[in-house]
Scaffold this active site. Structure first.
Site, PDB file in Angstrom:
ATOM      1  N   GLY A   1       0.834  -1.195   0.000  1.00 14.10           N
ATOM      2  CA  GLY A   1       0.000   0.000   0.000  1.00 14.10           C
ATOM      3  C   GLY A   1       0.866   1.241   0.000  1.00 14.10           C
ATOM      4  O   GLY A   1       2.012   1.216   0.471  1.00 14.10           O
TER       5      GLY A   1
ATOM      6  N   GLN B   1       3.160   9.937   0.744  1.00 14.48           N
ATOM      7  CA  GLN B   1       4.428   9.229   0.923  1.00 14.48           C
ATOM      8  C   GLN B   1       5.400   9.478  -0.233  1.00 14.48           C
ATOM      9  O   GLN B   1       6.588   9.221  -0.092  1.00 14.48           O
ATOM     10  CB  GLN B   1       4.188   7.725   1.094  1.00 14.48           C
ATOM     11  CG  GLN B   1       3.519   7.379   2.413  1.00 14.48           C
ATOM     12  CD  GLN B   1       3.299   5.893   2.526  1.00 14.48           C
ATOM     13  OE1 GLN B   1       2.278   5.377   2.076  1.00 14.48           O
ATOM     14  NE2 GLN B   1       4.265   5.197   3.097  1.00 14.48           N
TER      15      GLN B   1
ATOM     16  N   CYS C   1       5.731  -0.089   7.387  1.00 20.14           N
ATOM     17  CA  CYS C   1       5.422   1.053   6.533  1.00 20.14           C
ATOM     18  C   CYS C   1       6.650   1.422   5.717  1.00 20.14           C
ATOM     19  O   CYS C   1       7.763   1.438   6.233  1.00 20.14           O
ATOM     20  CB  CYS C   1       4.988   2.234   7.402  1.00 20.14           C
ATOM     21  SG  CYS C   1       4.552   3.715   6.486  1.00 20.14           S
ATOM     22  N   LEU C   2       6.436   1.719   4.433  1.00 18.34           N
ATOM     23  CA  LEU C   2       7.550   2.107   3.573  1.00 18.34           C
ATOM     24  C   LEU C   2       8.196   3.416   4.039  1.00 18.34           C
ATOM     25  O   LEU C   2       9.360   3.664   3.736  1.00 18.34           O
ATOM     26  CB  LEU C   2       7.083   2.230   2.117  1.00 18.34           C
ATOM     27  CG  LEU C   2       6.563   0.934   1.495  1.00 18.34           C
ATOM     28  CD1 LEU C   2       6.019   1.195   0.093  1.00 18.34           C
ATOM     29  CD2 LEU C   2       7.639  -0.140   1.464  1.00 18.34           C
TER      30      LEU C   2
ATOM     31  N   HIS D   1      -4.674   1.813   7.535  1.00 14.37           N
ATOM     32  CA  HIS D   1      -3.276   2.252   7.651  1.00 14.37           C
ATOM     33  C   HIS D   1      -2.990   3.348   6.627  1.00 14.37           C
ATOM     34  O   HIS D   1      -2.448   4.402   6.957  1.00 14.37           O
ATOM     35  CB  HIS D   1      -2.353   1.039   7.449  1.00 14.37           C
ATOM     36  CG  HIS D   1      -0.900   1.375   7.352  1.00 14.37           C
ATOM     37  ND1 HIS D   1       0.000   1.001   8.327  1.00 14.37           N
ATOM     38  CD2 HIS D   1      -0.186   2.031   6.405  1.00 14.37           C
ATOM     39  CE1 HIS D   1       1.217   1.432   7.967  1.00 14.37           C
ATOM     40  NE2 HIS D   1       1.123   2.047   6.806  1.00 14.37           N
ATOM     41  N   GLU D   2      -3.362   3.095   5.377  1.00 15.30           N
ATOM     42  CA  GLU D   2      -3.091   4.078   4.318  1.00 15.30           C
ATOM     43  C   GLU D   2      -3.911   5.347   4.514  1.00 15.30           C
ATOM     44  O   GLU D   2      -3.431   6.450   4.262  1.00 15.30           O
ATOM     45  CB  GLU D   2      -3.349   3.473   2.930  1.00 15.30           C
ATOM     46  CG  GLU D   2      -2.451   2.299   2.570  1.00 15.30           C
ATOM     47  CD  GLU D   2      -0.960   2.562   2.724  1.00 15.30           C
ATOM     48  OE1 GLU D   2      -0.514   3.725   2.583  1.00 15.30           O
ATOM     49  OE2 GLU D   2      -0.216   1.608   3.006  1.00 15.30           O
TER      50      GLU D   2
ATOM     51  N   HIS E   1      -2.380   7.934   6.707  1.00 14.44           N
ATOM     52  CA  HIS E   1      -1.407   8.821   6.048  1.00 14.44           C
ATOM     53  C   HIS E   1      -2.083  10.101   5.550  1.00 14.44           C
ATOM     54  O   HIS E   1      -1.474  11.168   5.559  1.00 14.44           O
ATOM     55  CB  HIS E   1      -0.734   8.123   4.863  1.00 14.44           C
ATOM     56  CG  HIS E   1       0.338   7.161   5.251  1.00 14.44           C
ATOM     57  ND1 HIS E   1       1.513   7.551   5.838  1.00 14.44           N
ATOM     58  CD2 HIS E   1       0.410   5.814   5.120  1.00 14.44           C
ATOM     59  CE1 HIS E   1       2.274   6.486   6.055  1.00 14.44           C
ATOM     60  NE2 HIS E   1       1.620   5.418   5.633  1.00 14.44           N
TER      61      HIS E   1
END
Length: 187
Positions: A46, A51, A113-114, A155-156, A159
């Protein structure tokens, strides 16, 4: 299509509250295409537009389910050969998403997370939720989500509000995670 740089903590842009998408145009299509390419390259499941430094309410998700009909994949990571089940792509785009009816029941998943590389922690989130969103053409949808998809979309969507998964941890656990990240970067 291009791979974009993924912002990492402590970049202050990750704390930005993203703005709604109002133009469903070629620029948006290019952003979404770049986001998928960036996510697959990372690799991740995701990615939110913020991001990659774009403060718009756009998410891409691909849980990449196992493909039982395909032969296992061999890959070479850091000099070690690995075999893992083949996956199939299932790319999903969520524009201007909103959560409706989150369940009272919680589910715990180990999240990563990235933007917080190599750090993982258990996070409790509603086990199911209904999501109202638009697709790449601006068409409105509503969908019930459960399991990993419910966790991933929440989660996304965090952001989009400037929230990272580590913000759900106790202060002690969050500080430990950030110290671990600093050590990994120094190594």
């Amino acid at each position: 299509m291009a791979i974009r740089e993924i912002l990492e903590v402590p970049d202050p842009r990750l704390k930005t509250v993203s703005t709604p998408v109002t133009q469903f145009d070629d620029e948006l299509r290019e952003l979404v295409s770049d986001m998928f390419e960036t996510m697959y390259d990372a690799p991740g499941i995701g990615l939110a537009a913020i991001q990659v430094g774009v403060p718009l309410r756009v998410l891409v998700i691909d849980l990449q389910p196992e493909d039982p009909d395909a032969p296992p994949v061999e890959c070479d990571h850091d000099g070690h050969k690995h075999t893992h089940p083949a996956t199939k792509k299932d790319p999903r785009v969520f524009i201007n998403p909103e959560i409706l009816d989150p369940a009272d029941e919680l589910a715990t998943y180990q999240e990563g997370c990235l933007s917080v590389p190599d750090i993982y922690a258990d996070v409790d989130r509603p086990a199911t939720c209904r999501v109202h969103y638009q697709d790449i053409d601006g068409v409105t949808h509503e969908e019930d989500m459960e399991g990993l998809m419910a966790t991933c979309i929440q989660h996304e969507m965090d952001h989009l509000e400037g929230i990272l998964f580590i913000d759900h941890l106790s202060r002690l656990k969050r500080n430990m995670a950030l110290k671990k990240l600093q050590k990994l970067r120094a190594a």
